[in-house]
Design an enzyme around this catalytic site. Structure first.
Site, PDB file in Angstrom:
ATOM      1  N   GLY A  69       0.840  -1.203   0.000  1.00 49.61           N
ATOM      2  CA  GLY A  69       0.000   0.000   0.000  1.00 49.61           C
ATOM      3  C   GLY A  69       0.869   1.244   0.000  1.00 49.61           C
ATOM      4  O   GLY A  69       0.528   2.276   0.596  1.00 49.61           O
ATOM      5  N   TYR A 109     -14.744   0.706   9.820  1.00 52.99           N
ATOM      6  CA  TYR A 109     -13.289   0.905   9.865  1.00 52.99           C
ATOM      7  C   TYR A 109     -12.766   0.732  11.293  1.00 52.99           C
ATOM      8  O   TYR A 109     -11.799   0.008  11.527  1.00 52.99           O
ATOM      9  CB  TYR A 109     -13.014   2.322   9.344  1.00 52.99           C
ATOM     10  N   ILE A 114      -4.142  12.528   9.625  1.00 47.82           N
ATOM     11  CA  ILE A 114      -2.789  12.913   9.200  1.00 47.82           C
ATOM     12  C   ILE A 114      -2.887  13.969   8.093  1.00 47.82           C
ATOM     13  O   ILE A 114      -3.547  13.751   7.075  1.00 47.82           O
ATOM     14  CB  ILE A 114      -2.004  11.678   8.666  1.00 47.82           C
TER      15      ILE A 114
END
Ligand code: AKB
Length: 315
Positions: free
Chosen positions: A9, A143, A173
């Site tokens: 990823g 999630y 972030i």
């Protein structure tokens, strides 16, 4: 023998910058970037790159054997907002990918794992302020449930199979190099793009929604530092709370106005408001501070200055 690292990823918001940093530290040939597609040119041409589906155990194993990988950073995941739209796929991706990597370690193919968790492991019953490392969790998003399950399994694999797996509960972030994808905290990036392009932003969260956030450089530092810490210092094998700053959409808009006085914001909350409302406003990271000396650098105005400066060069 030099450690060989595989980033799964690597094309995502955090993956790109993490791969760059790891290549700086450990040498470009020792860090293999991989993703489901080759979408980031810089990543593909700055060191070894493989097309890799995080859901395929055999494919990951083949790649691990090909490059003699001993450490995997598993950065592939579906984030909170997209996961609510595709619950089954989110569950499959977020849990199968983790099991693949944990089992590779259990089966003796790799030695060390980094896997990111999130503040999404907390839920509406978690104390809103200064959420402790060990507290009520009860996440209510797909999630968050997948991350909490992942944390339990990381700890289980560590305790029962001696797998060296390490994890951080990332807050939102904020970064400028690569776009985020499908998170609830993404507004805190979109707002800088729109401030520069249109001097106006319509926020999908209401003005008082306070959430824990962090600048990318701090998140990368934390990740590298955690992975470089001696195993015996780590008391947490589920996932460490880490914290930097907390702010509301109104506060970030005020920070932007200090640089762009004509900037204006309005609010049109959508389905992401419910997700944000289920998370704590701030996080207690004292265990990470004690165990491996975690400390953040960037505060809100530092982030604003850096974001506006870097994005204005891109635009
Ligand atoms: C999201 O908003 O889904 C992520 C996270 C907090 O993990 N940024």
């Amino acid at each position: 023998m030099t450690s060989k690292i595989l980033v799964i990823g690597a094309g995502g918001q955090i993956g790109v910058e993490l791969t760059e940093k790891l290549r700086d530290i450990y040498g470009k040939d020792n860090v293999i970037a991989s993703d489901i597609k080759a979408s980031n040119e810089k990543l593909v041409f700055s060191g070894p790159f493989e097309i890799l589906d995080a859901m395929g155990y055999e494919a990951i194993k083949t790649c691990v054997k090909k490059y003699h990988v001993d450490t995997v950073y598993l950065m592939a995941a579906m984030l909170s907002a997209t996961s609510e739209k595709h619950p089954e796929l989110a569950w499959q991706l977020n849990t199968n990918s983790l099991f693949n990597v944990l089992n590779l370690a259990k089966d003796g193919y790799i030695k060390h794992i980094f896997w990111p968790s999130s503040i999404a492991v907390f839920g509406p019953n978690t104390p809103k302020n200064n959420a402790e490392q060990h507290t009520i969790m009860e996440p209510t998003t797909v999630y968050g449930i997948s991350k909490q399950m992942g944390e339990r399994w990381c700890e289980y694999y560590h305790n029962n199979y001696d797998v060296d797996v390490r994890s951080l509960r990332y807050p939102g972030i904020i970064s400028w190099k690569n776009p985020p994808g499908g998170g609830t905290t993404d507004y805190a990036i979109d707002i800088y793009h729109e401030a520069l392009k249109n001097e106006q932003y319509t926020c999908f969260l209401n003005e008082h929604t306070e959430l824990p956030m962090m600048f990318m450089d701090d998140a990368i530092d934390a990740t590298v530092k955690l992975m470089q810490t001696k195993s015996e210092k780590l008391s947490i094998r589920s996932s460490y709370n880490i914290s930097a700053i907390s702010f509301t959409p109104k506060q970030i808009s005020e920070s932007i106005k200090k640089v762009l006085p004509n900037f204006s914001i309005n609010y049109k909350p959508d389905f992401r408001q419910k997700i944000a409302d289920s998370w704590p406003k701030s996080i207690n990271d004292s265990v990470a501070k004690t165990d491996w000396g975690w400390k953040h650098e960037f505060n809100l105005d530092d982030i604003t200055n850096e974001m506006l400066d870097q994005l204005s060069k891109q635009i």
